[in-house]
Structure formats: structure tokens, C-alpha cells
Design a protein around this motif. Structure first.
Motif, PDB file in Angstrom:
ATOM      1  N   ILE A   4       0.856  -1.183   0.000  1.00  0.00           N
ATOM      2  CA  ILE A   4       0.000   0.000   0.000  1.00  0.00           C
ATOM      3  C   ILE A   4       0.893   1.234   0.000  1.00  0.00           C
ATOM      4  N   VAL A   8      -0.945   8.126  -0.270  1.00  0.00           N
ATOM      5  CA  VAL A   8      -1.741   7.548  -1.359  1.00  0.00           C
ATOM      6  C   VAL A   8      -2.197   8.582  -2.387  1.00  0.00           C
ATOM      7  N   ILE A  64      -5.841   0.803  -2.726  1.00  0.00           N
ATOM      8  CA  ILE A  64      -5.324   1.431  -1.505  1.00  0.00           C
ATOM      9  C   ILE A  64      -5.434   0.444  -0.349  1.00  0.00           C
ATOM     10  N   CYS A 116       4.348   3.756  -6.593  1.00  0.00           N
ATOM     11  CA  CYS A 116       3.844   2.583  -5.878  1.00  0.00           C
ATOM     12  C   CYS A 116       4.986   1.637  -5.509  1.00  0.00           C
TER      13      CYS A 116
END
Length: 119
Positions: A4, A8, A64, A116
């Protein structure tokens, strides 16, 4: 790489862009319809663009919380925009649609994918 990304926000921004693009593709606005025509994308397949964009937005947001889904979705978007760029090049549509829209989105998707992996 974690499953994760933290923070984000790059994933959320890309999801919002995909969602907005999906809305614009529902009944393609003039510049999207012109883009489809410029690359000779068959009109009978125009409908598929909106569900693809909405699925991408959903996959990014769900990613997420669901391990690796955001990374897989971002990778799929990279592939999508590589195909889009190749369609523009094949059609010799070498203007704004290629250099601003498709390439800009590819850069954004690659940047998010790298984010990411680094987060």
C-alpha cells in the motif's frame, strides 16, 4: 516495495483523472470523439472506453486497501496508454492527441507506478 503506497495521493489523483475521463467517454465529448476518429477506432467500440476508465478508477481506489491491486491497475493503465500511443503513431496523428494527451497520461501512469514501487 510495500503493498500500500504511502502517501496515497498520487494513486487517488490518477483515479480521479480516470473517473473524470470515464464521464467524458460515456457519450464522447467532441475532442474525445475526434480523437477516436483520428486513430480510426471503430465507432461500434467507442462504448468500451468508459467502462475501462471506471474500472481503472475503481481498481486504483480499491488498491489502496487490497494488496497489489493498485500496482496491477497502474500497470494495466501503462499498457493502455502504450497501445493508445501506438494507435496515434500508426494513424499518423502526431499532434496534440499524441504528444499532450496520450503521452502525458503515460508519463503520469509510469510516475504513479514508480511511486507505488518506491513507497
Amino acid at each position: 516495495m510495500t503493498t500500500i503506497p504511502d502517501p496515497v495521493w498520487p494513486v487517488v489523483v490518477l483515479a480521479l483523472i480516470q473517473f473524470a475521463d470515464g464521464i467524458l467517454c460515456l457519450r464522447p465529448v467532441a475532442f474525445i470523439a475526434a480523437c477516436f476518429e483520428d486513430v480510426r477506432f471503430p465507432r461500434r467500440w467507442w462504448w468500451i472506453a468508459a467502462p475501462i476508465k471506471f474500472a481503472a478508477a475503481l481498481g486504483l481506489i480499491a488498491g489502496i486497501w487490497i494488496p497489489y491491486l493498485g500496482v496491477v491497475t497502474t500497470g494495466a493503465l501503462v499498457a493502455y496508454f502504450v497501445v493508445a500511443i501506438s494507435m496515434h503513431v500508426r494513424a499518423r496523428d502526431l499532434g496534440r492527441n499524441l504528444f499532450v494527451n496520450a503521452t502525458g497520461m503515460l508519463v503520469l501512469c509510469v510516475g504513479t507506478l514508480i511511486w507505488c514501487f518506491l513507497a
